[in-house]
Design a protein around this motif. Structure first.
Motif, mmCIF file in Angstrom:
data_model
loop_
_atom_site.group_PDB
_atom_site.id
_atom_site.type_symbol
_atom_site.label_atom_id
_atom_site.label_comp_id
_atom_site.label_asym_id
_atom_site.label_seq_id
_atom_site.Cartn_x
_atom_site.Cartn_y
_atom_site.Cartn_z
ATOM 1 N N ILE A 49 0.859 -1.187 0.000
ATOM 2 C CA ILE A 49 0.000 0.000 0.000
ATOM 3 C C ILE A 49 0.899 1.243 0.000
ATOM 4 N N VAL A 54 -5.575 -1.211 -2.996
ATOM 5 C CA VAL A 54 -6.763 -2.051 -3.214
ATOM 6 C C VAL A 54 -8.022 -1.258 -2.815
ATOM 7 N N PRO A 55 -8.314 -0.187 -3.571
ATOM 8 C CA PRO A 55 -9.521 0.587 -3.242
ATOM 9 C C PRO A 55 -10.792 -0.231 -3.440
ATOM 10 N N THR A 56 -11.810 0.159 -2.706
ATOM 11 C CA THR A 56 -13.127 -0.463 -2.818
ATOM 12 C C THR A 56 -13.888 0.216 -3.949
ATOM 13 N N ALA A 57 -14.299 -0.575 -4.955
ATOM 14 C CA ALA A 57 -15.047 -0.034 -6.093
ATOM 15 C C ALA A 57 -16.545 -0.049 -5.813
ATOM 16 N N ALA A 58 -16.994 -1.021 -5.037
ATOM 17 C CA ALA A 58 -18.430 -1.142 -4.753
ATOM 18 C C ALA A 58 -18.602 -1.845 -3.417
ATOM 19 N N GLY A 83 -11.621 -11.787 -10.146
ATOM 20 C CA GLY A 83 -11.574 -11.282 -11.514
ATOM 21 C C GLY A 83 -10.136 -11.053 -11.961
ATOM 22 N N ARG A 84 -9.987 -10.365 -13.096
ATOM 23 C CA ARG A 84 -8.636 -10.109 -13.613
ATOM 24 C C ARG A 84 -7.871 -9.163 -12.700
ATOM 25 N N THR A 85 -8.567 -8.093 -12.269
ATOM 26 C CA THR A 85 -7.905 -7.078 -11.435
ATOM 27 C C THR A 85 -8.624 -6.871 -10.099
ATOM 28 N N SER A 86 -9.663 -7.653 -9.858
ATOM 29 C CA SER A 86 -10.507 -7.395 -8.681
ATOM 30 C C SER A 86 -10.843 -8.705 -7.976
ATOM 31 N N ARG A 106 -16.392 -5.167 -3.643
ATOM 32 C CA ARG A 106 -15.409 -5.477 -4.696
ATOM 33 C C ARG A 106 -14.185 -4.606 -4.495
ATOM 34 N N VAL A 108 -10.365 -3.555 -5.994
ATOM 35 C CA VAL A 108 -9.626 -3.546 -7.267
ATOM 36 C C VAL A 108 -8.157 -3.273 -6.974
ATOM 37 N N VAL A 110 -4.785 -1.742 -7.854
ATOM 38 C CA VAL A 110 -4.385 -0.609 -8.715
ATOM 39 C C VAL A 110 -2.877 -0.357 -8.591
ATOM 40 N N GLY A 114 -3.090 4.615 -9.865
ATOM 41 C CA GLY A 114 -4.489 4.394 -9.507
ATOM 42 C C GLY A 114 -5.281 3.642 -10.561
ATOM 43 N N ARG A 115 -4.553 3.024 -11.515
ATOM 44 C CA ARG A 115 -5.234 2.263 -12.581
ATOM 45 C C ARG A 115 -5.237 0.769 -12.262
ATOM 46 N N PRO A 116 -6.334 0.085 -12.625
ATOM 47 C CA PRO A 116 -6.407 -1.354 -12.351
ATOM 48 C C PRO A 116 -5.281 -2.117 -13.041
HETATM 49 C C1 LIG Z 1 -11.667 1.243 -8.578
HETATM 50 C C2 LIG Z 1 -11.210 1.966 -9.848
HETATM 51 C C3 LIG Z 1 -9.675 2.059 -9.845
HETATM 52 C C4 LIG Z 1 -11.657 1.114 -11.023
HETATM 53 O O1 LIG Z 1 -11.292 1.831 -12.180
HETATM 54 P P1 LIG Z 1 -12.166 1.654 -13.502
HETATM 55 O O2 LIG Z 1 -11.528 2.382 -14.614
HETATM 56 O O3 LIG Z 1 -13.594 1.932 -13.169
HETATM 57 O O4 LIG Z 1 -11.991 0.091 -13.684
HETATM 58 P P2 LIG Z 1 -12.231 -0.831 -14.935
HETATM 59 O O5 LIG Z 1 -13.506 -0.499 -15.649
HETATM 60 O O6 LIG Z 1 -10.962 -0.941 -15.732
HETATM 61 O O7 LIG Z 1 -12.473 -2.208 -14.182
HETATM 62 C C5 LIG Z 1 -11.434 -2.785 -13.387
HETATM 63 C C6 LIG Z 1 -12.042 -3.842 -12.500
HETATM 64 O O8 LIG Z 1 -12.833 -3.211 -11.495
HETATM 65 C C7 LIG Z 1 -14.165 -3.704 -11.531
HETATM 66 N N1 LIG Z 1 -15.060 -2.580 -11.212
HETATM 67 C C8 LIG Z 1 -14.851 -1.288 -11.515
HETATM 68 N N2 LIG Z 1 -15.871 -0.540 -11.050
HETATM 69 C C9 LIG Z 1 -16.710 -1.390 -10.425
HETATM 70 C C10 LIG Z 1 -17.931 -1.228 -9.725
HETATM 71 N N3 LIG Z 1 -18.511 -0.043 -9.546
HETATM 72 N N4 LIG Z 1 -18.530 -2.322 -9.221
HETATM 73 C C11 LIG Z 1 -17.964 -3.537 -9.351
HETATM 74 N N5 LIG Z 1 -16.793 -3.760 -9.983
HETATM 75 C C12 LIG Z 1 -16.188 -2.690 -10.525
HETATM 76 C C13 LIG Z 1 -14.357 -4.241 -12.929
HETATM 77 O O9 LIG Z 1 -15.348 -5.222 -12.973
HETATM 78 C C14 LIG Z 1 -12.979 -4.796 -13.241
HETATM 79 O O10 LIG Z 1 -12.814 -6.058 -12.626
HETATM 80 P P3 LIG Z 1 -11.944 -7.247 -13.307
HETATM 81 O O11 LIG Z 1 -12.819 -7.941 -14.297
HETATM 82 O O12 LIG Z 1 -11.581 -8.156 -12.141
HETATM 83 O O13 LIG Z 1 -10.691 -6.664 -13.913
HETATM 84 C C15 LIG Z 1 -11.827 3.387 -9.963
HETATM 85 O O14 LIG Z 1 -13.216 3.266 -10.217
HETATM 86 C C16 LIG Z 1 -11.592 4.210 -8.718
HETATM 87 O O15 LIG Z 1 -10.494 4.697 -8.472
HETATM 88 N N6 LIG Z 1 -12.653 4.363 -7.892
HETATM 89 C C17 LIG Z 1 -12.533 5.088 -6.634
HETATM 90 C C18 LIG Z 1 -12.139 4.131 -5.508
HETATM 91 C C19 LIG Z 1 -12.355 4.796 -4.176
HETATM 92 O O16 LIG Z 1 -11.967 5.924 -3.971
HETATM 93 N N7 LIG Z 1 -13.034 4.075 -3.269
HETATM 94 C C20 LIG Z 1 -13.446 4.688 -2.027
HETATM 95 C C21 LIG Z 1 -12.746 4.118 -0.849
HETATM 96 S S1 LIG Z 1 -10.988 4.208 -0.992
HETATM 97 C C22 LIG Z 1 -10.481 2.680 -0.407
HETATM 98 O O17 LIG Z 1 -11.272 1.838 -0.142
HETATM 99 C C23 LIG Z 1 -9.049 2.460 -0.234
HETATM 100 C C24 LIG Z 1 -8.161 3.421 -0.627
HETATM 101 C C25 LIG Z 1 -6.826 3.201 -0.479
HETATM 102 C C26 LIG Z 1 -6.380 2.023 0.053
HETATM 103 O O18 LIG Z 1 -5.062 1.821 0.181
HETATM 104 C C27 LIG Z 1 -7.257 1.049 0.445
HETATM 105 C C28 LIG Z 1 -8.602 1.265 0.301
#
Ligand SMILES: CC(C)(COP(=O)(O)OP(=O)(O)OC[C@H]1O[C@@H](n2cnc3c(N)ncnc32)[C@H](O)[C@@H]1OP(=O)(O)O)[C@@H](O)C(=O)NCCC(=O)NCCSC(=O)c1ccc(O)cc1
Length: 135
Positions: A49, A54-58, A83-86, A106, A108, A110, A114-116
């Motif tokens: 870290i 490993v931010p929470t996406a959902a 999944g691939r990245t999650s 879920r 992800v 990164v 901050g990219r997956p």
């Molecule tokens: C999570 C993200 C990097 C994903 O980026 P995206 O461009 O949307 O992703 P992609 O479309 O490429 O999809 C990547 C994977 O994520 C999954 N994904 C992306 N969005 C979603 C949602 N909304 N639901 C479910 N799954 C999702 C997607 O299915 C892909 O999965 P794989 O098939 O396994 O590869 C981006 O949406 C983001 O940065 N979101 C904000 C995250 C955030 O701020 N969360 C709030 C809490 S912060 C937190 O929990 C934390 C922060 C720091 C730490 O060290 C630990 C924890």
């Protein structure tokens, strides 16, 4: 497999009525995930870290009964999907036979921008080994 973490409800978790304030549950969830990474994946947060994350996406949570100062909770985590990245986990907190919350989230993996990015192969193998058996 189900990973379990014990958590006593402490003063710091509670409002003035002695009931757990919901943001403290989200911290407990993250503590359980961090402990899972350390003990099951053998990949402690402190090793990656900062550079990666490993931010929470959902996340979706149901709070089913209140917890009180002094309660002894058991928080159970099951990996539901890799999944691939999650990965998706389910988590349930129990006090004895009473369910206090259930959540599905879920995470992800990164990179430093901050990219997956795909899980490292060794971590993917451990996540897949931890997958709950099909019902
Ligand atoms: C999570 C993200 C990097 C994903 O980026 P995206 O461009 O949307 O992703 P992609 O479309 O490429 O999809 C990547 C994977 O994520 C999954 N994904 C992306 N969005 C979603 C949602 N909304 N639901 C479910 N799954 C999702 C997607 O299915 C892909 O999965 P794989 O098939 O396994 O590869 C981006 O949406 C983001 O940065 N979101 C904000 C995250 C955030 O701020 N969360 C709030 C809490 S912060 C937190 O929990 C934390 C922060 C720091 C730490 O060290 C630990 C924890």
């Amino acid at each position: 497999m189900t990973f379990e973490m014990k958590q006593k409800v402490l003063f710091k978790h509670c409002d003035p009525a002695g009931i757990v304030f919901f943001p403290r549950y989200f911290e407990m969830m993250n503590d359980c995930v961090e402990t899972f990474f350390s003990e099951v994946l053998e990949w402690p947060f402190e090793e990656f870290i900062g550079r990666e994350g490993v931010p929470t996406a959902a996340i979706e949570t149901r709070f089913t009964a209140p917890s009180l100062h002094g309660d002894h909770l058991v928080i159970a985590l099951d990996v539901e999907h890799v999944g691939r990245t999650s990965f998706t986990y389910r988590m349930t907190a129990w006090c004895g036979d009473e369910k206090r919350f259930e959540t599905k989230a879920r995470l992800v993996f990164v990179n430093d921008s901050g990219r997956p990015q795909p899980w490292p192969e060794a971590i993917r193998a451990k996540l897949e080994a931890a997958l709950e058996p099909a019902a």
